[in-house]
Enzyme design. Structure first.
Site, PDB file in Angstrom:
ATOM      1  N   ASN A   8       0.796  -0.998   0.033  1.00 19.43           N
ATOM      2  CA  ASN A   8       0.003   0.044  -0.085  1.00 19.43           C
ATOM      3  C   ASN A   8       0.856   1.212  -0.040  1.00 19.43           C
ATOM      4  O   ASN A   8       1.480   1.522   1.127  1.00 19.43           O
ATOM      5  CB  ASN A   8      -1.025  -0.058   1.118  1.00 19.43           C
ATOM      6  CG  ASN A   8      -1.952   0.992   1.317  1.00 19.43           C
ATOM      7  OD1 ASN A   8      -1.906   1.881   0.562  1.00 19.43           O
ATOM      8  ND2 ASN A   8      -2.694   1.020   2.282  1.00 19.43           N
ATOM      9  N   ARG A  65      -2.493  -1.983  -3.456  1.00 15.17           N
ATOM     10  CA  ARG A  65      -3.601  -1.227  -3.134  1.00 15.17           C
ATOM     11  C   ARG A  65      -3.879   0.013  -4.156  1.00 15.17           C
ATOM     12  O   ARG A  65      -2.810   0.748  -3.993  1.00 15.17           O
ATOM     13  CB  ARG A  65      -3.915  -0.824  -1.653  1.00 15.17           C
ATOM     14  CG  ARG A  65      -5.052   0.066  -1.506  1.00 15.17           C
ATOM     15  CD  ARG A  65      -4.886   0.863  -0.416  1.00 15.17           C
ATOM     16  NE  ARG A  65      -6.313   1.518  -0.089  1.00 15.17           N
ATOM     17  CZ  ARG A  65      -6.371   2.623   0.669  1.00 15.17           C
ATOM     18  NH1 ARG A  65      -5.312   3.084   1.191  1.00 15.17           N
ATOM     19  NH2 ARG A  65      -7.426   3.146   0.631  1.00 15.17           N
ATOM     20  N   HIS A 154     -12.938   2.595  -0.077  1.00 17.90           N
ATOM     21  CA  HIS A 154     -13.061   1.644   0.892  1.00 17.90           C
ATOM     22  C   HIS A 154     -13.510   0.511   0.690  1.00 17.90           C
ATOM     23  O   HIS A 154     -14.147  -0.390   1.273  1.00 17.90           O
ATOM     24  CB  HIS A 154     -13.661   2.069   2.215  1.00 17.90           C
ATOM     25  CG  HIS A 154     -13.208   3.269   3.070  1.00 17.90           C
ATOM     26  ND1 HIS A 154     -13.984   4.372   3.541  1.00 17.90           N
ATOM     27  CD2 HIS A 154     -11.781   3.759   3.247  1.00 17.90           C
ATOM     28  CE1 HIS A 154     -13.309   5.171   4.083  1.00 17.90           C
ATOM     29  NE2 HIS A 154     -11.907   4.735   3.897  1.00 17.90           N
ATOM     30  N   ARG A 215     -12.181  15.169   7.328  1.00 17.03           N
ATOM     31  CA  ARG A 215     -13.031  15.622   6.004  1.00 17.03           C
ATOM     32  C   ARG A 215     -14.626  15.911   6.435  1.00 17.03           C
ATOM     33  O   ARG A 215     -15.015  15.009   7.349  1.00 17.03           O
ATOM     34  CB  ARG A 215     -13.121  14.517   4.996  1.00 17.03           C
ATOM     35  CG  ARG A 215     -11.638  14.288   4.169  1.00 17.03           C
ATOM     36  CD  ARG A 215     -11.836  13.146   3.322  1.00 17.03           C
ATOM     37  NE  ARG A 215     -10.685  12.251   3.368  1.00 17.03           N
ATOM     38  CZ  ARG A 215     -10.522  11.134   3.241  1.00 17.03           C
ATOM     39  NH1 ARG A 215     -11.445  10.349   3.359  1.00 17.03           N
ATOM     40  NH2 ARG A 215      -9.346  10.353   3.421  1.00 17.03           N
ATOM     41  N   GLU A 355      -8.146  -5.066   5.320  1.00 15.50           N
ATOM     42  CA  GLU A 355      -8.004  -4.907   3.882  1.00 15.50           C
ATOM     43  C   GLU A 355      -6.838  -5.532   2.955  1.00 15.50           C
ATOM     44  O   GLU A 355      -6.925  -6.024   2.182  1.00 15.50           O
ATOM     45  CB  GLU A 355      -7.795  -3.437   3.700  1.00 15.50           C
ATOM     46  CG  GLU A 355      -8.955  -2.610   4.148  1.00 15.50           C
ATOM     47  CD  GLU A 355      -8.910  -1.180   4.444  1.00 15.50           C
ATOM     48  OE1 GLU A 355      -8.398  -0.464   5.416  1.00 15.50           O
ATOM     49  OE2 GLU A 355      -9.298  -0.676   3.139  1.00 15.50           O
TER      50      GLU A 355
END
Ligand code: AMP
Length: 371
Positions: A8, A65, A154, A215, A355
């Site tokens: 990642n 990823r 996601h 955010r 993940e």
């Protein structure tokens, strides 16, 4: 040939996990690449050192990823020169995320030219959302010309935890309807019907939907015009404000839910308000997805806040017993796998997201490996 290396890569970091089947053989984080005092001068030296250190015998694949797959990639894809070029073309959609992944892909292909590499996209799981859930009510010629649509993010997490939820319920994923709430520093909700995603809260970028660490989540878009015209802020400043100084950080000055909860417990009114705004938005999305799915077998919480905060889970689902949704206080406090009472019409789950494991799984699937 069972090992899969999952990478990642961000603009200045590399997170890695080496899997042997489902077992993790090595994992870590290389940080502040290219910065003074960082772990490495560039991605090439970071990955070269990493590959020298790891035992990569029997390596079947490298999984990368990639945040944005645009409308080109609807599933995990074996990487070729054309795939690299396409990921590069998607940079305008994910300027903060795709460049790091691209660098990682280029370097890993150079260092391991004989090992198949697979791109696993955060957006792919959402490609089953029907057009009415992907499009906004804006000028359709503008939307077509500029590719204005929802992609969602996601996806590896929503995919993994929705499948795990079906496993916990002892039902086939194809017969299980789940609302998944991924509440980390970034946060998103998804409505999953029979293993296929039908709605998600993030949009063309990861800015919309739930309240996040930094955010804003959903706002009236006119705020942007108003801040520009009346407050005199430049567009870059507004973007910076909404993405980096919004959410919990905007409301309280801290992006960490633990700190918000601590301040709230001490009687800090602003922290209490931030918490209420956060859980109200969660409840609004949960209600919308209940209506969309019609029948819901489970609601599943995951990621940093979802896995660890009984207060957030209890508040988000408070008052929904008429809809068959209740949370058992003791189970919730214990972060148990199932936090609803036995026999409840809707099972409420806490499933730690994995993940990287999902990316390794996707690599094997894309390469049609049996082990
Ligand atoms: P993630 O992005 O999944 O790593 O989630 C990170 C966020 O999870 C952090 O910013 C924290 O706000 C939150 N978090 C982690 N542990 C806890 C906890 N025990 N209670 C509440 N929030 C937590």
């Amino acid at each position: 040939m069972t090992r899969v290396l999952v990478l990642n890569c961000g603009s200045s970091s590399v997170r890695y996990k080496l899997f042997d089947g489902a077992d993790v053989r090595a994992k870590g984080l290389i940080q502040r690449i290219g910065e003074d005092g960082g772990d490495a001068g560039d991605h090439l030296s970071a990955l070269r050192d990493l590959m020298d250190r790891l035992d990569l015998s029997d390596l079947a694949a490298v999984g990368h990823r990639v945040v944005h797959g645009g409308d080109r990639f609807t599933s995990s894809t074996v990487i070729t020169d054309e795939v690299v070029a396409a990921v590069e073309e998607l940079i305008p959609l994910a300027p903060l995320h795709n460049p790091g992944a691209l660098t990682g892909i280029r370097v890993a292909r150079k260092l391991l030219p004989d090992v198949p590499q697979v791109a696993v996209f955060d957006t792919a799981f959402h490609s089953t959302i029907p057009p009415e859930g992907l499009l906004w009510a804006v000028d359709h010629e503008l939307a077509e010309r500029w590719g204005l649509r929802r992609y969602g993010f996601h996806g590896t997490s929503h995919s993994y935890v929705s499948r795990e939820t079906a496993r916990i319920l002892g039902k086939p994923p194809a017969e299980t309807n789940v609302i998944t709430l991924h509440l980390g520093n970034g946060a998103s909700a998804a409505a999953v019907r029979g293993g296929r995603c039908e709605a998600t809260s993030m949009g063309m970028t990861p800015l919309s939907g739930l309240v996040m660490g930094t955010r804003s989540g959903d706002i009236d878009p006119s705020l942007v015009f108003y801040l520009h015209r009346v407050a005199g802020l430049a567009l870059d400043e507004i973007e910076e404000s909404l993405t980096r100084h919004g959410g919990l950080a905007g409301l309280t000055g801290v992006n960490d839910m633990r700190e918000v909860l601590r301040r709230r417990a001490e009687g800090d009114g602003q922290a209490a308000l931030a918490f209420e705004i956060y859980v109200r938005r969660l409840k609004e999305y949960t209600g919308a997805y209940l209506a969309l799915l019609g029948r819901v077998d489970a609601i599943t919480f995951t990621a940093g806040v979802g896995e660890n905060s009984p207060d957030v889970r209890a508040a988000a689902l408070a008052g929904l017993s008429a809809l068959g949704i209740t949370v058992d206080e003791d189970r919730n406090r214990a972060n148990a796998l199932i936090i609803s009472p036995d026999g409840a019409p809707v099972t409420v789950c806490v499933v730690p997201t994995e993940e990287e494991l999902e990316i390794a799984h996707e690599c094997r699937r894309a390469l049609a490996l049996t082990t």
